[in-house]
Scaffold this active site. Structure first.
Site, PDB file in Angstrom:
ATOM      1  CE  LYS A  75      -5.220  -1.043  10.418  1.00  0.00           C
ATOM      2  NZ  LYS A  75      -3.977  -1.172   9.649  1.00  0.00           N
ATOM      3  CG  ASN A  80       0.997   1.342   4.879  1.00  0.00           C
ATOM      4  OD1 ASN A  80       0.801   2.048   5.855  1.00  0.00           O
ATOM      5  ND2 ASN A  80       0.626   1.710   3.646  1.00  0.00           N
ATOM      6  CE1 TYR A 125      -8.075   0.868   9.698  1.00  0.00           C
ATOM      7  CE2 TYR A 125      -8.527   1.864  11.848  1.00  0.00           C
ATOM      8  CZ  TYR A 125      -7.688   1.674  10.763  1.00  0.00           C
ATOM      9  OH  TYR A 125      -6.450   2.277  10.739  1.00  0.00           O
ATOM     10  N   GLY A 180       0.805  -1.232   0.000  1.00  0.00           N
ATOM     11  CA  GLY A 180       0.000   0.000   0.000  1.00  0.00           C
ATOM     12  C   GLY A 180       0.826   1.263   0.000  1.00  0.00           C
ATOM     13  CB  SER A 233      -5.394   1.352  14.214  1.00  0.00           C
ATOM     14  OG  SER A 233      -6.191   2.479  14.498  1.00  0.00           O
ATOM     15  CB  SER A 270      -0.538   3.918  -4.322  1.00  0.00           C
ATOM     16  OG  SER A 270      -1.519   3.701  -3.344  1.00  0.00           O
ATOM     17  NE  ARG A 271      -4.766   7.091  -0.761  1.00  0.00           N
ATOM     18  CZ  ARG A 271      -6.014   7.509  -0.629  1.00  0.00           C
ATOM     19  NH1 ARG A 271      -6.402   8.604  -1.237  1.00  0.00           N
ATOM     20  NH2 ARG A 271      -6.878   6.841   0.107  1.00  0.00           N
TER      21      ARG A 271
HETATM   22  N1  NAP Z   1      -4.275   8.018   8.626  1.00  0.00           N
HETATM   23  C1  NAP Z   1      -4.577   7.715   9.868  1.00  0.00           C
HETATM   24  O1  NAP Z   1      -5.031   8.559  10.650  1.00  0.00           O
HETATM   25  C2  NAP Z   1      -4.285   6.322  10.401  1.00  0.00           C
HETATM   26  C3  NAP Z   1      -4.384   6.075  11.784  1.00  0.00           C
HETATM   27  C4  NAP Z   1      -4.063   4.812  12.276  1.00  0.00           C
HETATM   28  C5  NAP Z   1      -3.625   3.823  11.409  1.00  0.00           C
HETATM   29  N2  NAP Z   1      -3.558   4.084  10.062  1.00  0.00           N
HETATM   30  C6  NAP Z   1      -3.085   3.011   9.187  1.00  0.00           C
HETATM   31  O2  NAP Z   1      -2.002   3.485   8.403  1.00  0.00           O
HETATM   32  C7  NAP Z   1      -1.962   2.775   7.168  1.00  0.00           C
HETATM   33  C8  NAP Z   1      -1.927   3.754   5.992  1.00  0.00           C
HETATM   34  O3  NAP Z   1      -3.052   4.595   6.061  1.00  0.00           O
HETATM   35  P1  NAP Z   1      -3.277   5.800   5.029  1.00  0.00           P
HETATM   36  O4  NAP Z   1      -4.039   6.844   5.743  1.00  0.00           O
HETATM   37  O5  NAP Z   1      -1.996   6.131   4.364  1.00  0.00           O
HETATM   38  O6  NAP Z   1      -4.315   5.078   4.007  1.00  0.00           O
HETATM   39  P2  NAP Z   1      -4.433   5.001   2.412  1.00  0.00           P
HETATM   40  O7  NAP Z   1      -3.893   6.226   1.761  1.00  0.00           O
HETATM   41  O8  NAP Z   1      -5.847   4.635   2.128  1.00  0.00           O
HETATM   42  O9  NAP Z   1      -3.488   3.793   2.019  1.00  0.00           O
HETATM   43  C9  NAP Z   1      -3.947   2.485   2.054  1.00  0.00           C
HETATM   44  C10 NAP Z   1      -3.165   1.662   1.056  1.00  0.00           C
HETATM   45  O10 NAP Z   1      -3.686   0.321   1.066  1.00  0.00           O
HETATM   46  C11 NAP Z   1      -3.811  -0.140  -0.244  1.00  0.00           C
HETATM   47  N3  NAP Z   1      -4.893  -1.117  -0.369  1.00  0.00           N
HETATM   48  C12 NAP Z   1      -6.155  -1.027   0.116  1.00  0.00           C
HETATM   49  N4  NAP Z   1      -6.869  -2.114  -0.253  1.00  0.00           N
HETATM   50  C13 NAP Z   1      -6.036  -2.910  -0.969  1.00  0.00           C
HETATM   51  C14 NAP Z   1      -6.177  -4.162  -1.632  1.00  0.00           C
HETATM   52  N5  NAP Z   1      -7.341  -4.854  -1.649  1.00  0.00           N
HETATM   53  N6  NAP Z   1      -5.116  -4.679  -2.286  1.00  0.00           N
HETATM   54  C15 NAP Z   1      -3.944  -4.008  -2.322  1.00  0.00           C
HETATM   55  N7  NAP Z   1      -3.739  -2.811  -1.711  1.00  0.00           N
HETATM   56  C16 NAP Z   1      -4.776  -2.271  -1.059  1.00  0.00           C
HETATM   57  C17 NAP Z   1      -4.114   1.097  -1.083  1.00  0.00           C
HETATM   58  O11 NAP Z   1      -3.688   0.870  -2.425  1.00  0.00           O
HETATM   59  P3  NAP Z   1      -4.322   1.676  -3.686  1.00  0.00           P
HETATM   60  O12 NAP Z   1      -4.614   3.061  -3.197  1.00  0.00           O
HETATM   61  O13 NAP Z   1      -3.241   1.626  -4.711  1.00  0.00           O
HETATM   62  O14 NAP Z   1      -5.544   0.928  -4.092  1.00  0.00           O
HETATM   63  C18 NAP Z   1      -3.303   2.178  -0.370  1.00  0.00           C
HETATM   64  O15 NAP Z   1      -2.018   2.271  -0.959  1.00  0.00           O
HETATM   65  C19 NAP Z   1      -3.177   1.848   7.167  1.00  0.00           C
HETATM   66  O16 NAP Z   1      -2.797   0.572   7.656  1.00  0.00           O
HETATM   67  C20 NAP Z   1      -4.108   2.519   8.167  1.00  0.00           C
HETATM   68  O17 NAP Z   1      -5.032   1.639   8.730  1.00  0.00           O
HETATM   69  C21 NAP Z   1      -3.883   5.291   9.539  1.00  0.00           C
END
Ligand code: NAP
Length: 255
Positions: free
Chosen positions: A164, A90, A160, A14, A147, A16-17
């Site tokens: 987690k 991730n 979710y 994951g 998380s 990509s961003r």
């Molecule tokens: N942001 C927060 O506040 C927060 C807080 C606690 C924990 N987290 C954790 O941190 C991590 C990153 O979060 P983020 O905010 O950066 O989220 P995000 O931008 O949505 O990134 C999620 C990544 O997972 C990939 N993904 C989702 N479904 C998939 C699938 N079926 N197959 C392959 N790849 C898949 C997406 O790929 P594509 O986009 O290429 O489809 C994307 O690159 C996650 O584990 C999230 O739970 C985030």
């Protein structure tokens, strides 16, 4: 075991961003070679790849929601990099499904999706990467992105929070079973931090309430999370194996 501090082969799911992109940059700047995985956002993943310091990084796309997809992704990463020394789990989905407002059909489908991506893909990639590390006898690191929601509750995103919590538990089990092979396994449990996925929430009506969750009066940054992951993946962090590291700006204190 002889895990190096740089020039490791790192698979980041994951990337990509969001946090995945920041993690890819942190490992590349450290001198590691990164397999930048993406699910659907190939263009964004190419931008991640183009932004990395150093050479030898690769792009690996693929859906992780079924075992064959995870095996294909891990196999191509191993082939392209020559092995995996560090796996960062991730990739995740986080879609709303408050029980009172969600039909049974949607509820069941969303639970399935969260379990498939957040938990089963983490378990499957961990197996595939760890077997590569065991076969080569070099040791390694697995870091899971968990998380705070596992501990604090996720009323609008219960699958979710539950998945987690399961990721944290999986990491602790693997920390014990993989230690004899020189593989350390740890998880981070971040609170809210700013990424593209949550930017609209921080800039919207609930932004102030989210920032007020922490006594620092702000959300975290992806760079703060990446710095901790980079350390947990380092040779000196072997003794942190089994940990679930809170990264939440004192917004939730576990006892
Ligand atoms: N942001 C927060 O506040 C927060 C807080 C606690 C924990 N987290 C954790 O941190 C991590 C990153 O979060 P983020 O905010 O950066 O989220 P995000 O931008 O949505 O990134 C999620 C990544 O997972 C990939 N993904 C989702 N479904 C998939 C699938 N079926 N197959 C392959 N790849 C898949 C997406 O790929 P594509 O986009 O290429 O489809 C994307 O690159 C996650 O584990 C999230 O739970 C985030």
């Amino acid at each position: 075991m002889n895990l190096p501090a740089t020039d490791r082969r790192v698979l980041i799911s994951g990337a990509s961003r969001g946090l995945g992109r920041t993690l890819a940059r942190a490992f590349a700047t450290n001198g590691d070679r990164v397999a930048v995985h993406f699910g659907s956002r190939e263009e964004d993943a190419r931008a991640t790849l183009a932004s990395l310091d150093g050479e030898g990084h690769v792009l690996v796309g693929g859906d992780l929601s079924d075992p064959a997809g995870a095996a294909d992704v891990a196999g191509r990463a191993v082939t392209a990099l020559g092995g995996i020394d560090v796996l960062v789990n991730n990739a995740a989905v986080n879609l709303p499904h408050p029980l009172a407002d969600t039909s049974y059909e949607d509820w069941a489908a969303l639970w399935q999706q969260h379990v498939s991506v957040n938990l089963l893909a983490t378990a499957n990639l961990s197996h595939l990467a760890a077997r590569d590390m065991i076969d080569r006898g070099t040791g390694g690191r697995i870091v899971n992105i968990g998380s705070r929601g596992a501990f604090r509750g996720e009323p609008d995103h219960p699958a979710y929070g539950a998945t987690k919590a399961a990721v944290h538990a999986l990491g602790q089990s693997l920390a014990v079973s993989l230690a004899p092979y020189g593989i350390a396994v740890a998880s981070v449990a971040p609170g809210f931090f700013e990424t593209e996925r949550v930017a609209h929430r921080l800039s919207g009506d609930e932004g102030a309430a989210i920032r007020a969750q922490s006594p620092f009066g702000r959300a975290g940054t992806a760079e703060e999370i990446a710095a901790a992951v980079l350390w947990l993946a380092s040779p000196v962090a072997e003794w942190a194996s089994g940990t679930v590291l809170d990264l939440n700006g004192a917004s939730h204190l576990r006892t």
